[in-house]
Enzyme design. Structure first.
Site, short mmCIF file in Angstrom:
data_model
loop_
_atom_site.label_atom_id
_atom_site.label_comp_id
_atom_site.label_asym_id
_atom_site.label_seq_id
_atom_site.Cartn_x
_atom_site.Cartn_y
_atom_site.Cartn_z
N ARG A 149 -5.80 12.82 3.22
CA ARG A 149 -6.84 11.84 2.87
C ARG A 149 -7.84 12.50 1.93
NH1 ARG A 149 -6.45 7.05 2.72
NH2 ARG A 149 -5.70 6.90 4.87
N GLN A 191 4.39 3.49 3.37
CA GLN A 191 3.36 3.18 2.37
C GLN A 191 3.22 4.32 1.36
OE1 GLN A 191 0.50 0.72 2.27
NE2 GLN A 191 -1.30 1.96 1.93
N ARG A 237 4.27 12.08 -1.19
CA ARG A 237 3.05 12.68 -0.64
C ARG A 237 3.27 13.26 0.75
NH1 ARG A 237 -1.22 7.92 1.17
NH2 ARG A 237 0.19 6.69 2.47
N HIS A 263 -3.19 9.32 -7.13
CA HIS A 263 -4.21 8.67 -6.28
C HIS A 263 -5.47 9.55 -6.17
CE1 HIS A 263 -6.01 6.46 -3.04
NE2 HIS A 263 -4.93 5.74 -2.79
N ASP A 313 -10.57 -2.90 -4.14
CA ASP A 313 -9.17 -2.47 -4.23
C ASP A 313 -8.53 -3.32 -5.34
OD1 ASP A 313 -6.67 -1.44 -3.82
OD2 ASP A 313 -6.50 -2.03 -1.71
N GLU A 373 -7.22 5.67 -10.06
CA GLU A 373 -5.82 6.05 -9.86
C GLU A 373 -4.97 5.58 -11.04
OE1 GLU A 373 -4.84 4.13 -6.11
OE2 GLU A 373 -6.86 4.47 -5.39
#
Ligand SMILES: O=P(O)(O)OC[C@H]1O[C@H](O)[C@H](O)[C@@H](O)[C@@H]1O
Length: 319
Positions: free
Chosen positions: A78, A102, A107, A189, A233, A295
């Protein structure tokens, strides 16, 4: 020149010239760190090839990393720069990626450190021009069995993290090494560290179309600069094209500039109060005031790669 990762750091010596300070690289089984002679630094976890720290020469951190981020490989990090591949979010309607977690497996996968190349090997390079590129690799040959079974394509990816005295570039090269085409999405990201979200303005997205993910995925058009006053978002398709940077300003001063290379979209994300409260690995809970995700990615629709074809996408963040 590409050095083997295990080569010890040393002073460059050219006959007749005093030794030049060199880029200092250290690495172990879990991370690779590089420091330029002028003091800028970067830390990359092999887990996800996630950049978890990027500092300027004064030691100021440029990326936001949650205090509760898991750095042990148990969960995607995170903060920093998690790498999204081969799907952005989830894609229940896209058969080939519909079973993936997701943001895909990149990652959550252990990447291999392939080595570094740096400008220091040239005797004419002054310390103030030094730079270093760290390369990381992931492929269907090194992917864990579970991810391979969920996405059974033959591919290789090289992710490069380049630190200069001016900024940081991160780029992915994906090659289809198999006999059948595949489709993917990818995104960098990036959690940028800021002081106060209420003083942030993002420019370079004026008149751009965006999908508002917090308003039923409606398509809207941006008028003026982007400011953040609640959960945000959005997937922007910048109207201005890749040669125009997206600029983050705080209190009227430009603090970051993001340039895209072959990445069509920019996602702007801030979870704000409730969403941050709902994420177990997001600490402190009011940390959303100190971050904004800008991003760069290719996430609207799919990028198709035919056998043997190669995709290149990158961003350069400067300050
Ligand atoms: O919680 P994560 O899986 O890391 O995703 C964090 C965020 O990533 C992107 O910015 C998406 O647009 C958001 O919808 C998502 O919430």
């Amino acid at each position: 020149m590409v050095d083997r990762p295990n080569k010890p750091a040393a002073l460059a010596s050219t006959p007749g010239l005093p030794p030049q300070p060199q880029v200092n690289i250290s690495h172990d089984n879990s991370r690779v760190s590089a420091v330029l002679p002028t003091g800028e630094s970067v830390d990359v976890l092999l887990f996800g090839a996630t950049v978890i720290s990027w500092k300027d020469r004064a030691g100021n951190e440029k990326l936001w990393l949650s205090d509760a981020a898991k750095l042990d490989g148990s969960k995607a990090v995170r903060g920093g720069i998690p790498l999204v591949f081969p799907v952005f979010g989830t894609a229940p309607d896209h058969a080939a990626t519909s079973s993936l977690p997701q943001h895909g497996f990149a990652r959550n996968s252990k990447w291999e450190f392939l080595g570094k190349s740096s400008s220091e090997s040239s005797p004419s390079t002054s310390p103030s021009d030094a730079s270093v590129k760290l390369d990381f690799g992931l492929s269907s040959a090194t992917l864990d069995e579970k991810s391979k079974s969920l996405w059974p394509f033959t591919f290789s990816a090289i992710y490069s993290v380049t630190l200069t005295t001016e900024g940081l570039s991160t780029g992915i090269v994906v090659t289809n090494d198999g006999q059948e085409p595949f489709e993917f999405q990818t995104l960098l990201h990036t959690y940028l560290r800021i002081k106060d979200i209420t003083k942030i303005e993002v420019t370079g997205l004026e008149d751009s179309e965006y999908i508002d993910k917090v308003d039923g995925a409606k398509t809207k058009s941006q008028s003026g600069a982007v400011t953040i006053t609640g959960e945000t978002d959005r997937v922007y398709t910048p109207a201005k094209g890749p040669s125009s940077p997206v600029i983050v300003s705080e209190g009227g001063s430009e603090i970051f500039s993001v340039l895209r290379d072959n990445l069509k979209e920019i996602v702007v994300w801030n979870p704000w109060t409730e969403k941050a409260a709902g994420m177990g690995d997001f600490e402190p809970k009011d940390g959303f005031k100190n971050m904004i995700c800008i991003e760069a990615g290719s996430v609207r629709g799919w990028t198709a790669l035919e056998p043997g074809d190669v995709f290149n996408g990158a961003q350069t963040i400067s300050y």
